[in-house]
Design an enzyme around this catalytic site. Structure first.
Site, PDB file in Angstrom:
ATOM      1  N   GLY A 160      14.032 -19.350   9.786  1.00 27.93           N
ATOM      2  CA  GLY A 160      13.661 -20.212   8.678  1.00 27.93           C
ATOM      3  C   GLY A 160      12.233 -20.727   8.793  1.00 27.93           C
ATOM      4  CB  SER A 161       9.249 -20.146   7.071  1.00 24.95           C
ATOM      5  OG  SER A 161       9.627 -19.804   5.739  1.00 24.95           O
ATOM      6  N   GLY A 162      11.051 -23.290   6.627  1.00 22.57           N
ATOM      7  CA  GLY A 162      10.947 -24.563   5.934  1.00 22.57           C
ATOM      8  C   GLY A 162      10.373 -25.627   6.844  1.00 22.57           C
ATOM      9  CG  PHE A 163       9.695 -29.690   5.528  1.00 20.69           C
ATOM     10  CD1 PHE A 163       8.384 -30.110   5.640  1.00 20.69           C
ATOM     11  CD2 PHE A 163      10.256 -29.611   4.269  1.00 20.69           C
ATOM     12  CE1 PHE A 163       7.646 -30.460   4.517  1.00 20.69           C
ATOM     13  CE2 PHE A 163       9.532 -29.963   3.144  1.00 20.69           C
ATOM     14  CZ  PHE A 163       8.222 -30.380   3.262  1.00 20.69           C
ATOM     15  CB  VAL A 193      19.260 -13.882   9.797  1.00 20.30           C
ATOM     16  CG1 VAL A 193      20.319 -13.922  10.892  1.00 20.30           C
ATOM     17  CG2 VAL A 193      17.888 -14.204  10.374  1.00 20.30           C
ATOM     18  CD  GLU A 208      11.177 -36.034  -7.987  1.00 14.28           C
ATOM     19  OE1 GLU A 208      10.606 -36.824  -7.214  1.00 14.28           O
ATOM     20  OE2 GLU A 208      11.636 -34.933  -7.615  1.00 14.28           O
ATOM     21  CG  ASP A 267      18.330 -29.409   3.836  1.00 14.06           C
ATOM     22  OD1 ASP A 267      18.107 -30.543   4.289  1.00 14.06           O
ATOM     23  OD2 ASP A 267      17.764 -28.956   2.817  1.00 14.06           O
ATOM     24  CB  ALA A 320      10.845 -33.255   4.148  1.00 16.15           C
ATOM     25  CD  GLN A 321       9.688 -37.895   8.084  1.00 15.42           C
ATOM     26  OE1 GLN A 321      10.078 -38.059   9.234  1.00 15.42           O
ATOM     27  NE2 GLN A 321       8.456 -37.516   7.808  1.00 15.42           N
TER      28      GLN A 321
END
Length: 457
Positions: free
Chosen positions: A10-13, A78, A173, A311, A322-323
């Site tokens: 994974g290349s997220g946060f 994967v 939003e 997540d 994200a945190q």
């Protein structure tokens, strides 16, 4: 001392911050991701509504990590994990590869949950990927274009009705931005109708918008949305979604079928399919949302060399923001670095520090909650801009984002309104074709039917 091999999925946060935190450690990292970019997911709605380009929020992962010599970036989906052999199996189109590891960090994120109604996805895209955002952009702007071309008042009314399901930050939003498009951005650009005639509904089963923000901010947010033209429907569960409508049922039992062409699904998440691969390989428990139930060190019970963050990890008290991924990444990376240096990691469980939540409502209006501090209006909006700009990866992305924001927020324009039919129907076409079709398409084969339902592109 032999350098430890670390594989990050994974290349997220979570994945990106884990790799960066291991910069000076005596490890060799292989980062495997099904996309070539790092996605700043909180701004996806701005791609969907024409404020930002996809490149502004999704810089190339290998460009971000270009100066980190101990990282190799691979693009791949994967498909298997062998916990006994210590390998990860992944494929890129038809080419399958097995990569060994001493330490495995699973940061594969989450997808959209339709709460057992997966057939809704054909009509109501989620908001989890660049593909989702571009498809929604095509659907939203395409609805206005189609309304210009019809003389049927009922059809036009349906085309100009937008339903957003889910009143969390993403739903709020999205609803606010669609209303701003109709009332401000597209003003005087059509001849057959007034875009301000569009109706935007925000539907949720909760008794307030933005439940994690508390009742005070929830009420203020709802009032701001309603002033912007959004019709808020609370304590209502969506019972059906089809090509032409959304049906919801209130707590009092009243059912409403709302004809509409464009739907946005911003309610619920489920763990990535990689979570099931981890469970299959280790026997670890998954929760109802498909997330991996890890121990207090974010590790798979019985497999300290396999950690799950972000997540995809089911950790009490840690929200899917994200945190949570960033803090988990840094914690896990520190423990891996200690093992790589030949020492035993400190037996200190992971502890999440809540740094607050924020969401925009419309231009110059947002809500922020940081502990007991609650902000609304312009000050909250300015804080939202600053913090989001701070976390966008890469100088170039920050600069282009600032320029786009200036055009959209100082003026009324949207720089990213280009849509294509391919964006509109590409996901649905690939869903019908199934898995393992990309290689056949590249080879020009006529029979490209896959092996089953597609789970990813």
């Amino acid at each position: 001392m032999t350098r430890r091999r670390v594989v990050i999925i994974g290349s997220g946060f979570g994945g990106l911050f884990a790799a960066k935190a291991l910069r000076g450690a005596p490890v060799d990292i292989t980062l495997i991701s099904k996309t070539t970019h790092h996605l700043f997911q909180p701004l996806l709605y701005q791609v969907a509504t024409g404020i930002l380009s996809e490149g502004s929020i999704a810089p190339a992962t290998r460009e971000i990590l270009r100066s980190q010599d101990n990282v190799r970036v691979l693009t791949g989906l994967v498909t298997g994990i062998d916990a006994e052999a210590g390998t990860v199996v992944h494929r890129h189109h038809d080419d399958e590869t097995s990569t060994p590891y001493d330490e495995l960090i699973v940061a594969a994120g989450a997808g959209q949950s339709y709460f057992g109604n997966d057939h809704f996805a054909a009509f109501a895209p989620g908001m989890k990927s660049i593909d989702d955002a571009l498809e929604l952009r095509a659907r939203i702007f395409g609805a206005f274009e189609a309304a210009e071309g019809t003389d049927d008042p009922e059809e036009r009314r349906k085309l100009l009705t937008f339903v957003v399901v889910g009143a969390g930050p993403t739903g709020v939003e999205m609803a606010g931005q669609i209303a701003e498009l109709a009332n401000v951005t597209l003003k005087e650009q059509f001849r057959s109708f007034d875009p301000a005639d569009a109706r935007v509904f925000l539907v949720d089963g909760a008794d307030q918008v933005l439940p994690p923000f508390g009742p005070r901010l929830g009420v203020k947010t709802q009032r701001s949305l309603e002033r912007a033209g959004v019709e808020v429907v609370l304590q209502a569960l969506v019972t059906d979604v089809d090509a032409d409508s959304v049906t919801w049922k209130t707590a009092e039992g009243e059912s409403t079928r709302m004809p509409c062409a464009t739907k946005v699904w911003a309610a619920g998440v489920r763990g990535s399919e990689v979570g099931a691969l981890v469970a299959q390989a280790t026997g670890v428990e998954l929760d109802r949302a498909g997330r991996v139930v890890v121990d207090e060190y974010l590790a798979v019970p019985g497999h300290p060399e396999i950690t799950v963050i972000g997540d995809l990890a089911a950790v009490p008290g840690v929200p899917g923001v994200a945190q949570g991924a960033i803090q988990g990444a840094r914690y896990v990376a520190a423990r891996i670095a200690e093992r790589a240096a030949g020492s035993e990691p400190e037996q200190r469980p992971f502890s999440y520090v809540d740094k607050g939540s924020m969401a925009t409502i419309s231009k110059f209006s947002a809500v922020v909650k940081m502990g007991r501090l609650e902000l609304t209006g312009f000050i909250a909006w300015a804080a939202w801009l600053f913090l989001h700009l701070l976390y966008i990866a890469g100088f170039k992305s920050r600069v282009t984002t600032l320029l786009h924001w200036a055009i959209s927020f100082v003026g009324t324009g949207r720089t990213e309104r280009v849509t294509t039919n391919q964006q509109l129907v590409g996901r649905l076409a690939l869903d019908q074709l199934g898995q393992r079709v990309s290689g056949r398409l590249f080879r020009g084969e006529r029979d490209v039917r896959g092996e089953g339902p597609r789970t990813t592109s």
